[in-house]
Every structure is written in structure tokens, then in C-alpha cells.
Design a protein around this motif. Structure first.
Motif, PDB file in Angstrom:
ATOM      1  N   VAL A  67       0.824  -1.208   0.000  1.00 40.81           N
ATOM      2  CA  VAL A  67       0.000   0.000   0.000  1.00 40.81           C
ATOM      3  C   VAL A  67       0.860   1.261   0.000  1.00 40.81           C
ATOM      4  O   VAL A  67       2.008   1.235   0.467  1.00 40.81           O
ATOM      5  CB  VAL A  67      -0.951   0.070   1.224  1.00 40.81           C
ATOM      6  CG1 VAL A  67      -1.969  -1.043   1.173  1.00 40.81           C
ATOM      7  CG2 VAL A  67      -0.173   0.032   2.517  1.00 40.81           C
ATOM      8  N   VAL A  68       0.281   2.354  -0.522  1.00 43.85           N
ATOM      9  CA  VAL A  68       0.966   3.641  -0.442  1.00 43.85           C
ATOM     10  C   VAL A  68       0.236   4.587   0.506  1.00 43.85           C
ATOM     11  O   VAL A  68       0.714   5.687   0.780  1.00 43.85           O
ATOM     12  CB  VAL A  68       1.101   4.312  -1.832  1.00 43.85           C
ATOM     13  CG1 VAL A  68       1.970   3.465  -2.735  1.00 43.85           C
ATOM     14  CG2 VAL A  68      -0.253   4.545  -2.454  1.00 43.85           C
ATOM     15  N   ARG A  69      -0.933   4.171   0.973  1.00 46.09           N
ATOM     16  CA  ARG A  69      -1.680   4.995   1.933  1.00 46.09           C
ATOM     17  C   ARG A  69      -2.243   4.085   3.009  1.00 46.09           C
ATOM     18  O   ARG A  69      -2.774   3.015   2.722  1.00 46.09           O
ATOM     19  CB  ARG A  69      -2.857   5.700   1.241  1.00 46.09           C
ATOM     20  CG  ARG A  69      -2.506   6.779   0.238  1.00 46.09           C
ATOM     21  CD  ARG A  69      -1.935   7.994   0.920  1.00 46.09           C
ATOM     22  NE  ARG A  69      -1.720   9.092  -0.006  1.00 46.09           N
ATOM     23  CZ  ARG A  69      -0.611   9.274  -0.719  1.00 46.09           C
ATOM     24  NH1 ARG A  69       0.394   8.413  -0.615  1.00 46.09           N
ATOM     25  NH2 ARG A  69      -0.496  10.313  -1.531  1.00 46.09           N
ATOM     26  N   ASP A  70      -2.138   4.525   4.260  1.00 46.17           N
ATOM     27  CA  ASP A  70      -2.751   3.829   5.380  1.00 46.17           C
ATOM     28  C   ASP A  70      -3.535   4.841   6.184  1.00 46.17           C
ATOM     29  O   ASP A  70      -3.065   5.963   6.399  1.00 46.17           O
ATOM     30  CB  ASP A  70      -1.686   3.232   6.319  1.00 46.17           C
ATOM     31  CG  ASP A  70      -1.235   1.852   5.903  1.00 46.17           C
ATOM     32  OD1 ASP A  70      -0.080   1.514   6.204  1.00 46.17           O
ATOM     33  OD2 ASP A  70      -2.039   1.115   5.311  1.00 46.17           O
ATOM     34  N   MET A  71      -4.694   4.428   6.645  1.00 47.24           N
ATOM     35  CA  MET A  71      -5.426   5.267   7.602  1.00 47.24           C
ATOM     36  C   MET A  71      -5.718   4.433   8.833  1.00 47.24           C
ATOM     37  O   MET A  71      -6.040   3.250   8.725  1.00 47.24           O
ATOM     38  CB  MET A  71      -6.715   5.788   6.975  1.00 47.24           C
ATOM     39  CG  MET A  71      -6.456   6.917   5.987  1.00 47.24           C
ATOM     40  SD  MET A  71      -7.949   7.525   5.215  1.00 47.24           S
ATOM     41  CE  MET A  71      -8.230   6.239   4.032  1.00 47.24           C
ATOM     42  N   PHE A  72      -5.601   5.054  10.008  1.00 50.03           N
ATOM     43  CA  PHE A  72      -5.765   4.338  11.262  1.00 50.03           C
ATOM     44  C   PHE A  72      -6.758   5.072  12.149  1.00 50.03           C
ATOM     45  O   PHE A  72      -6.867   6.298  12.093  1.00 50.03           O
ATOM     46  CB  PHE A  72      -4.431   4.256  12.015  1.00 50.03           C
ATOM     47  CG  PHE A  72      -3.320   3.633  11.236  1.00 50.03           C
ATOM     48  CD1 PHE A  72      -2.456   4.429  10.489  1.00 50.03           C
ATOM     49  CD2 PHE A  72      -3.129   2.267  11.241  1.00 50.03           C
ATOM     50  CE1 PHE A  72      -1.422   3.863   9.765  1.00 50.03           C
ATOM     51  CE2 PHE A  72      -2.096   1.690  10.525  1.00 50.03           C
ATOM     52  CZ  PHE A  72      -1.239   2.483   9.778  1.00 50.03           C
ATOM     53  N   TYR A  73      -7.420   4.312  12.994  1.00 45.78           N
ATOM     54  CA  TYR A  73      -8.282   4.901  14.027  1.00 45.78           C
ATOM     55  C   TYR A  73      -7.808   4.401  15.375  1.00 45.78           C
ATOM     56  O   TYR A  73      -7.673   3.191  15.586  1.00 45.78           O
ATOM     57  CB  TYR A  73      -9.739   4.476  13.810  1.00 45.78           C
ATOM     58  CG  TYR A  73     -10.679   4.925  14.921  1.00 45.78           C
ATOM     59  CD1 TYR A  73     -10.797   4.197  16.109  1.00 45.78           C
ATOM     60  CD2 TYR A  73     -11.431   6.090  14.788  1.00 45.78           C
ATOM     61  CE1 TYR A  73     -11.633   4.611  17.129  1.00 45.78           C
ATOM     62  CE2 TYR A  73     -12.281   6.507  15.803  1.00 45.78           C
ATOM     63  CZ  TYR A  73     -12.376   5.770  16.965  1.00 45.78           C
ATOM     64  OH  TYR A  73     -13.204   6.183  17.971  1.00 45.78           O
ATOM     65  N   VAL A  74      -7.542   5.328  16.293  1.00 44.39           N
ATOM     66  CA  VAL A  74      -7.239   4.950  17.670  1.00 44.39           C
ATOM     67  C   VAL A  74      -8.101   5.804  18.579  1.00 44.39           C
ATOM     68  O   VAL A  74      -8.541   6.896  18.179  1.00 44.39           O
ATOM     69  CB  VAL A  74      -5.740   5.133  18.023  1.00 44.39           C
ATOM     70  CG1 VAL A  74      -4.873   4.221  17.196  1.00 44.39           C
ATOM     71  CG2 VAL A  74      -5.308   6.577  17.873  1.00 44.39           C
ATOM     72  N   GLU A  75      -8.327   5.339  19.771  1.00 46.71           N
ATOM     73  CA  GLU A  75      -9.251   6.046  20.656  1.00 46.71           C
ATOM     74  C   GLU A  75      -8.761   6.034  22.085  1.00 46.71           C
ATOM     75  O   GLU A  75      -8.258   5.020  22.582  1.00 46.71           O
ATOM     76  CB  GLU A  75     -10.623   5.364  20.580  1.00 46.71           C
ATOM     77  CG  GLU A  75     -11.679   5.981  21.461  1.00 46.71           C
ATOM     78  CD  GLU A  75     -13.039   5.312  21.300  1.00 46.71           C
ATOM     79  OE1 GLU A  75     -13.452   5.101  20.148  1.00 46.71           O
ATOM     80  OE2 GLU A  75     -13.662   5.003  22.323  1.00 46.71           O
ATOM     81  N   GLN A  76      -8.903   7.183  22.760  1.00 40.46           N
ATOM     82  CA  GLN A  76      -8.665   7.230  24.186  1.00 40.46           C
ATOM     83  C   GLN A  76      -9.948   7.730  24.831  1.00 40.46           C
ATOM     84  O   GLN A  76     -10.481   8.759  24.436  1.00 40.46           O
ATOM     85  CB  GLN A  76      -7.501   8.173  24.521  1.00 40.46           C
ATOM     86  CG  GLN A  76      -7.049   8.042  25.968  1.00 40.46           C
ATOM     87  CD  GLN A  76      -6.189   9.194  26.440  1.00 40.46           C
ATOM     88  OE1 GLN A  76      -6.192  10.259  25.845  1.00 40.46           O
ATOM     89  NE2 GLN A  76      -5.470   8.994  27.525  1.00 40.46           N
ATOM     90  N   GLY A  77     -10.455   6.995  25.773  1.00 42.11           N
ATOM     91  CA  GLY A  77     -11.731   7.342  26.394  1.00 42.11           C
ATOM     92  C   GLY A  77     -11.553   7.893  27.785  1.00 42.11           C
ATOM     93  O   GLY A  77     -10.439   8.097  28.254  1.00 42.11           O
ATOM     94  N   GLY A  78     -12.682   8.136  28.438  1.00 42.24           N
ATOM     95  CA  GLY A  78     -12.640   8.581  29.826  1.00 42.24           C
ATOM     96  C   GLY A  78     -12.686  10.082  29.988  1.00 42.24           C
ATOM     97  O   GLY A  78     -12.346  10.613  31.037  1.00 42.24           O
ATOM     98  N   TYR A  79     -13.097  10.793  28.936  1.00 42.13           N
ATOM     99  CA  TYR A  79     -13.050  12.250  28.994  1.00 42.13           C
ATOM    100  C   TYR A  79     -14.406  12.894  29.256  1.00 42.13           C
ATOM    101  O   TYR A  79     -14.531  14.112  29.146  1.00 42.13           O
ATOM    102  CB  TYR A  79     -12.487  12.803  27.663  1.00 42.13           C
ATOM    103  CG  TYR A  79     -10.986  12.677  27.566  1.00 42.13           C
ATOM    104  CD1 TYR A  79     -10.396  11.525  27.067  1.00 42.13           C
ATOM    105  CD2 TYR A  79     -10.161  13.714  27.979  1.00 42.13           C
ATOM    106  CE1 TYR A  79      -9.017  11.407  26.984  1.00 42.13           C
ATOM    107  CE2 TYR A  79      -8.782  13.614  27.898  1.00 42.13           C
ATOM    108  CZ  TYR A  79      -8.217  12.457  27.392  1.00 42.13           C
ATOM    109  OH  TYR A  79      -6.853  12.345  27.302  1.00 42.13           O
ATOM    110  N   ASP A  80     -15.407  12.108  29.633  1.00 42.37           N
ATOM    111  CA  ASP A  80     -16.740  12.682  29.884  1.00 42.37           C
ATOM    112  C   ASP A  80     -16.778  13.236  31.308  1.00 42.37           C
ATOM    113  O   ASP A  80     -17.515  12.760  32.174  1.00 42.37           O
ATOM    114  CB  ASP A  80     -17.815  11.607  29.676  1.00 42.37           C
ATOM    115  CG  ASP A  80     -19.230  12.179  29.667  1.00 42.37           C
ATOM    116  OD1 ASP A  80     -20.168  11.401  29.869  1.00 42.37           O
ATOM    117  OD2 ASP A  80     -19.373  13.405  29.469  1.00 42.37           O
ATOM    118  N   THR A  81     -15.955  14.252  31.534  1.00 40.09           N
ATOM    119  CA  THR A  81     -15.658  14.728  32.882  1.00 40.09           C
ATOM    120  C   THR A  81     -16.734  15.641  33.466  1.00 40.09           C
ATOM    121  O   THR A  81     -16.513  16.851  33.641  1.00 40.09           O
ATOM    122  CB  THR A  81     -14.308  15.457  32.887  1.00 40.09           C
ATOM    123  OG1 THR A  81     -14.308  16.405  31.799  1.00 40.09           O
ATOM    124  CG2 THR A  81     -13.177  14.473  32.676  1.00 40.09           C
TER     125      THR A  81
END
Lengths: 549, 240
Positions: A390-404
């Protein structure tokens, strides 16, 4: 191996004080040594056909098709031991679509079509895009606060709306806590801003010109103000699920139903013969979904891929499994077909990806947190780009716990510390791989939080937010967008709702437009597909020339 | 709030209580409540796309609090009877008629944890904890069945929703296959992704082959004794 295999006798093959440890291994031998319990049913039947019928009745309510029964009988008849045969039958039935759905199923007799997208050689240099989703509604005025501002003292207004009065300090960041950065933007009401003290990586990158912010941005269908925002923004504005989904989709009017930004980018790039992969390291996500029938995004966990069906009980077991899940007739159970399709795809993509991932490792040490593990997986995946072709990659990452809603400041210290360490390691690793100029990480969250605090030392759902992006190719070191200078609702303030909720002045499309262009999306129909709402914001989006060096 | 000037709310406690009560009544009796509950519960009972007639029948049961089938009555005739609603859902012809097997759009995918329970129960899972006392946690004599970190392995763990939106999106349409073309909801497909499929399958065949253990992605945690096929190292023997 080191231990002899004796039945019911304790053997001590290495010197151990406690003789009650047993040293037998757990194999598929009906002895179940390393278990706290097992499936103890004694089959009522004797012939293999009877056993298949029995298990089919118990596990599939008798739905198991004759075709699959024949396949299973043939496959398990190689087992001579009666119990082993029973276990073989159970295993194959739990792989059947009749177990995984409440449908009857009939095969078409044809082989299931396999996605044989051939790798087209491309001279394009590689680029990677990481979508960091902060889940819960990041209080982004803790991400970026006003510092030195003239002629209006925005900092004092900020502290006031954040609850500073004669009785309390409120929840606003104080001047001496902030990591100061130069706004580098005469259009802003402040010359300097402050980053939260537990995110030093952002200050470092910002000063290197490798990070930038866009202030007061958010999900919008078109530019609005306090008088018309409700009717002109047909979304449940302060609801987590609706804002999460629509932030990721960026297509409020559903011109491309069900798709998200990265999915549409992938569709356009594939249409131009640019091989691209899309990954989520955190479950099925709207942002990654492309048009129906397009290749599905890979979904991994941060621990990567475990073995599938290790030490199979019969030879060629995976072939048998595929044959059980072969193509079905068009009028055969839809849910059965959905599972059969998913399972076959999963087996194929698992095989391919596992081989590639097992061959790579990263040299940087990543800290021990969920987001760090996800970013580490991203870095590992980037290393496999050539074997994936591939010449392009897309990624999804998530950090939760911000509903402060409560105890926000303490929670943010913890969350930001975790995020900072993860980003530091990720940046170091990407630089080490020589990819820093080829990678951009964009950060989004569903909304910001009320500047006005609640009674639980926290804040509630709001709208306009500050967000950042990082990458070696960025023209960073600048605060773009338009930082608000007046947070209080009044007839003369077009963008302040109650409780310090800001109507955004820039759309999410602002960061996306320039990023998409950098990534290979051209102006015109391609950009209209990727960002269906972008033309509603003349002058309020950024081009690649704005955002990148 | 109470007692504030310019407040739209009631100024004294008893009026505030009446107002709260009125709001709750308004919500409970709202026209959306019965169909909302009915369709979602139907989905949990194996009908992902209930027909309008089916939904209407059970909405009536919920609202009137009464459902009658073959001469037997269910429910106490007051609004919101879950007994009447549940009876309607499982006894209606759309849940029982075998002819529906011939309709490819009928039915549903099965929930991961339900499939695991099916396997455990139908194949008569039985506990075989050693009677010899073992030192300390994690294994005590009173553990019966212990499924460990199922949320990560199969995407579902009893009573352990990842968020207020539960495990499955009620309107989720899979992104490929005949359900997509027909725009049919398959909520359980929400978590039908590659790691989960590998996870649930590995766990079930591990359960069948090795018993409830942690061997090869099994559903339990390390029991504190013995090791999986082929391994014989000091760590798994519990030696320092």
C-alpha cells in the motif's frame, strides 16, 4: 518434553517443594488437565450420524443443513476415539452458520468469491493518517487556554466564566500552570496561549513547527450563530452518540449514507489505483466505513492478532470450516450468509495480516496504557506497508474517559499524562522509522465542555472545541481558527450560548480539507465526496498550502 | 434552583415533587415508549426486523397490560406490564411459526454470550475443581464457572455494557451481504469484526478441547496449575 505422561500419578520432574502440583499438559485428549471444568455430556447416540444429529439438535435446534451434516460426518469419521469424535463434531458445528444465526441455510454449490484485489505497483510515496478520537467530549479549553491577550483580557474573562469568584478559583487553567506557546496569528485575540501542563509533547512539537491547533471548531452543516443554530444544524447537538457518529461521518445530510471520512477517502483513492488500507485498533468505527461493497476496514485489537485455531484437532480443519461456510443461495437465510461471509473474510485477512505482523517489531519502548498499545500497533502496521503493498494507510485509535462531568481537573491530569506518554513514544518511533514527514495525526472529540462549571467540579456538554494535529510535514506552530474573546451569552454576542457553550466559527472540515488534499484528494468532485459539506464554509477551511510546509 | 429568582421551576419542595412526578408520568406514558421497548426486546429474542403487525400487537399488550394466548391470560391489565409484553413477544405467531424458517429475512444473528451459554448448558458443563486445597487466589474452592474478560474476547460480558448504548446498535445494518442490500437490521453484527470472530471461535473450540481454561485463547483465566499442550516452563509451574 520434560515430563512423562502418566495417568493419575503425581510426578515431580523438576525439584519442587509442593507435591500437589501436577505436571501434565492439557492437550485435546479428553483429560482436561488445565481446566476448572469441562463439557461433560455423554452422547446418547453411537453412530456418527446420530452424534451429528444430537449436537445439531442441541446447538442449532436441528437447523443444521444436510450438506453440512455430510461434511461434518466425513471430516470427523477420521477420529477413531468415540469421545474425540464427539469433540470434533461439536467444534465443527460451532463453526456453522446455523449455530451463529437462527436461519436455515442452503448452499448454492458455488465457491465463495474471494476478494482478489491485486496489488498495483505505484510510484507514490507512502503517507499515513492517524485519527485520534478522544471519547467523551474533551474539555478542550484545558487543552488550549488564553494567556496574554490585548486589548481584551480574554484570560480574565476565561477565568471568570470558569467559575472564578470571591469564593473559588473555578476550573480554569491558571497562568503559571500553562505551557506557553506563541499564537503566531494576528487574527487571534491573544498573542500567547497555554497548553495543559501534562501535555509537554504538544508544546515541544508546536515549537518545532510540527503541531498546530484550530480554535473553536466543531460539527456544523453550515455557518450558524446563536439565533439559527438549532434549525440549521439538524443533529442532536449535545448527545454523545449522535455527535460521535456525525463527527466521524462528517455528512449530516447523508449524501453517502453510512460512510465516514476515512472510508470515503479510501474509496476515492482506490478509484485512482492508489492501494490503501484502513485500520481500526478500537472496534468498528463510523469514520472508517466506505461505500457498500468496498473492502472492509481491518479491525484489530492493540494486542494484535492471536493464532486462529491453534493445534487443530483434525487435518485440514480450516478447509473444512471454509467449506461449511461456502456460498449460499440468494434466497437462503440472510443472517446465515452474513455470518458465513464474515467468517470467511476474517479467516483470510487474519492469515495474511498475522504473517506480516509476526515479522515486525518496533524499537521504541511504549508505555503501558490502552492508547499507547494502540499507537504501538499503528507503528507496527506501518512497518508492514510494503508487504501489504500500500501507499496509503489510515488508522483509528481512541482514548476514552473524557466525559468529565465531575472532578474534571484531576481526571484530566491523569488522562493527559497517559496521552502525553503515548504520543511521545509514537512520535519517537515514527521518527525512528523515517516516516515523520509522511505521517499526520489528527485529533477529534465529539464536542467541548461548558466553560461554566457544574456543582461536581466538572463541566457538561458543549460544542465549539479546540483541536490539534501533529506531523513532520505540517506548517505548525500556529493557532488557527478563531479563539473566542467573549464567552458570555448576551444579545451582542453571536456565538456564546448559555453556560459558556460556544457556537463553532470553524467546521471540522477546516482541518480535514487540507489534510485530505495532502493525502491525495483533489479539489472538485473528489473533495465533494470526501467532505460533502465543505463548500458551505467559504473562507473557513484550510488548504494543504495553509496546513502543510 | 429551588427558590432562585427568575427560576422556571417550582418554589417549594412539595410543588417540586409534584412537578417531578408529572415529568416522569409524561415520559412513561409517552407514545414512543411502548414501540421503543417492544422492538428492542424483540431483537433480543431473535427477531431483528419485526413486522409492523407484530410490533403493533405487542405494543397493545404493553399498553393494555394484557395478552391472551390459547385461553391463557398474561399481565395484570395495567399500562406497562412487562409480563404481557414478554408473553406477546414469545408466543405470537411471528416467534413460533415454523413457516418463518423459509423466509430468508427472518430471524437474527445470535449473541456471542448466548452461544457460549448454549454450548456450556447443552453440553452439560461440569465443574472439576481440585479438592486438594491450593494456596491463595485466583482459584478458591467456591469458584464455579468463571469466564474472564469476555468483553475483550467476544465483545460481550454479562451486565458489563461498554456504554449506555449496550452491546448492539438496534438499527445496525451490516456493511456487506444480503442484509445490506435489503437494508435489514442485524444488531449483533455490530461486533462481528475479525478479532471478535477469531476470539469467540477460538474460545469455543478451546472449551471443547481443553475444558474451561486459558489455553489457546480460552475463556477462563490461568487456573494456577498445569500448563497447555507442549509447554513445560517454570512460570506455569508456579515456581520462582
Amino acid at each position: 518434553m520434560c515430563c512423562p505422561h502418566y495417568h493419575y500419578i503425581l510426578f515431580d520432574c523438576v525439584h519442587v517443594a509442593h507435591l500437589e502440583f501436577c505436571f501434565f499438559s492439557s492437550a485435546d485428549d479428553g483429560l482436561y488437565y488445565r481446566s476448572i471444568g469441562h463439557l461433560a455430556r455423554v452422547p446418547a447416540g453411537t453412530t456418527i450420524a446420530e452424534l451429528v444429529s444430537e449436537v445439531s439438535l442441541l446447538l442449532t435446534a436441528g437447523r443444521l443443513s444436510q450438506d453440512n451434516r455430510d461434511t461434518i460426518e466425513a471430516a470427523c469419521s477420521s477420529e477413531t476415539d468415540h469421545d474425540a469424535q464427539f469433540r470434533c463434531i461439536q467444534q465443527l458445528i460451532v463453526f456453522s452458520t446455523e449455530f451463529h444465526s437462527t436461519n436455515k441455510m442452503e448452499k448454492s454449490g458455488e465457491d465463495r468469491a474471494v476478494d482478489t484485489t491485486t496489488v498495483v505497483a505505484s510510484t507514490e510515496p507512502y503517507k499515513g493518517l492517524v485519527y485520534l478520537y478522544i471519547s467523551g467530549g474533551l474539555d478542550s479549553f484545558h487543552l488550549l487556554a488564553p494567556h496574554t491577550c490585548a486589548p481584551i483580557n480574554v484570560y480574565e474573562r476565561f477565568r471568570a466564566i470558569r467559575g472564578k469568584n470571591s469564593l473559588s478559583e473555578g476550573i480554569g487553567m491558571k497562568l503559571d500552570e500553562m505551557l506557553v506557546i506563541d499564537g503566531n496569528n494576528p487574527d487571534q485575540p491573544c498573542s500567547t496561549f497555554g497548553i495543559h501542563p501534562n501535555l509537554p509533547i504538544l508544546q515541544t512539537l508546536y515549537n518545532d513547527g510540527d503541531a498546530a491547533f484550530i480554535a473553536n471548531a466543531g460539527l456544523m452543516a453550515e455557518p450558524v450563530d446563536v439565533n439559527n443554530y438549532r434549525q440549521m444544524t439538524p443533529v442532536q447537538l449535545f448527545a454523545h452518540n449522535a455527535m460521535n457518529r456525525n463527527t466521524q461521518k462528517e455528512d449530516i445530510f447523508d449524501e453517502f449514507v453510512g460512510t465516514g471520512v476515512q472510508g470515503r477517502i479510501a474509496d476515492v483513492l482506490k478509484g485512482k489505483d492508489m492501494p490503501v488500507n484502513v485500520f481500526s485498533i478500537s472496534g468498528t468505527q463510523a469514520v472508517n466505513v466506505g461505500e457498500p461493497g468496498g473492502a472492509a476496514p481491518f479491525i484489530l485489537s492493540s494486542s494484535g492478532l492471536s493464532d486462529f485455531n491453534k493445534s487443530p484437532s483434525i487435518s485440514d480443519m480450516n478447509t473444512v470450516i471454509r467449506s461449511l461456510n461456502n456460498a449460499t443461495r440468494k434466497d437462503s437465510g440472510f443472517f446465515a450468509e452474513t455470518f458465513a461471509n464474515k467468517l470467511s473474510e476474517a479467516m483470510t485477512s487474519h492469515e495474511q495480516l498475522k504473517a506480516e505482523l509476526d515479522a515486525v517489531d518496533v524499537s521504541t519502548v511504549f508505555p503501558d496504557s490502552g492508547i499507547a498499545a494502540q499507537l504501538k500497533m499503528v507503528a507496527q502496521l506501518m512497518k508492514t506497508r510494503e508487504s501489504r503493498g500500500v501507499v496509503r494507510d489510515m488508522f483509528y485509535v481512541e482514548q476514552g474517559g473524557y466525559d468529565t462531568h465531575s472532578n474534571m481537573q484531576i481526571n484530566l491530569v491523569n488522562k493527559f499524562t497517559e496521552l502525553n506518554a503515548a504520543l511521545e513514544a509514537f512520535v519517537a518511533e515514527v521518527k525512528q522509522q523515517g516516516l515523520w514527514d509522511s505521517v499526520t495525526l489528527v485529533q477529534f472529540s465529539e464536542f467541548a465542555r461548558t466553560l461554566d462549571p457544574n456543582t461536581g467540579n466538572g463541566s457538561d456538554h458543549a460544542w465549539g472545541a479546540n483541536h490539534f494535529h501533529i506531523g513532520g510535514g505540517l506548517a505548525g506552530g500556529k493557532v488557527r481558527g478563531l479563539y473566542p474573546d467573549d464567552f458570555v451569552q448576551s444579545p451582542s454576542n453571536p456565538i456564546a450560548l448559555s453556560r459558556g457553550r460556544m457556537v463553532p466559527t470553524y467546521p471540522w472540515d477546516a482541518m480535514w480539507k487540507g489534510t485530505a488534499t495532502w493525502f491525495g484528494i483533489e479539489e472538485g468532485p473528489e473533495m465533494d465526496k470526501v467532505l460533502p459539506m465543505h463548500s458551505n464554509f467559504p473562507g473557513k477551511t484550510y488548504s494543504a498550502a495553509d496546513l502543510y510546509v | 434552583m429551588i427558590g432562585e429568582e427568575n427560576s422556571y421551576t417550582e418554589q417549594n419542595m412539595i410543588d417540586a415533587q409534584y412537578e417531578t412526578d408529572a415529568l416522569l408520568e409524561h415520559l412513561v406514558y409517552h407514545d414512543n415508549v411502548a414501540p421503543f421497548l417492544t422492538t428492542r426486546i424483540m431483537q433480543r429474542f431473535g427477531v431483528s426486523n419485526p413486522s409492523p403487525r407484530y410490533v403493533k400487537t405487542c405494543v397493545e399488550a404493553f399498553k393494555t397490560g394484557l395478552y391472551t394466548s390459547s385461553g391463557t391470560s398474561f399481565g395484570d391489565s395495567s399500562y406497562g406490564s412487562l409480563e404481557a409484553l414478554s408473553a406477546c413477544i414469545v408466543l405470537d405467531r411471528e416467534a413460533t411459526d415454523e413457516a418463518l424458517y423459509e423466509d430468508p429475512a427472518f430471524g437474527s444473528l445470535r449473541e456471542p454470550i448466548i452461544m457460549v451459554m448454549n454450548l456450556l448448558r447443552s453440553m452439560e458443563y461440569s465443574n472439576t475443581l481440585p479438592t486438594v486445597g491450593l494456596d491463595g487466589p485466583p482459584l478458591a474452592e467456591f469458584y464455579n464457572v468463571r469466564l474472564y474478560k469476555m468483553n475483550e474476547k467476544i465483545g460481550q460480558s454479562p451486565h458489563d455494557f461498554p456504554s449506555v448504548f449496550s452491546f448492539f446498535l438496534p438499527e445496525y445494518v451490516p456493511e456487506a451481504g444480503p442484509a445490506l442490500s435489503a437494508q435489514l437490521a442485524a444488531p449483533e453484527a455490530t461486533i462481528l469484526d475479525m478479532p471478535k470472530i477469531i476470539g469467540i471461535q477460538n474460545g469455543m473450540i478451546s472449551l471443547i478441547k481443553y475444558g474451561l481454561s486459558d489455553c489457546n485463547d480460552g475463556y477462563a483465566s490461568y487456573p494456577g496449575y498445569k500448563w497447555c499442550s507442549g509447554k513445560c516452563d517454570t512460570n506455569t509451574m508456579g515456581i520462582d
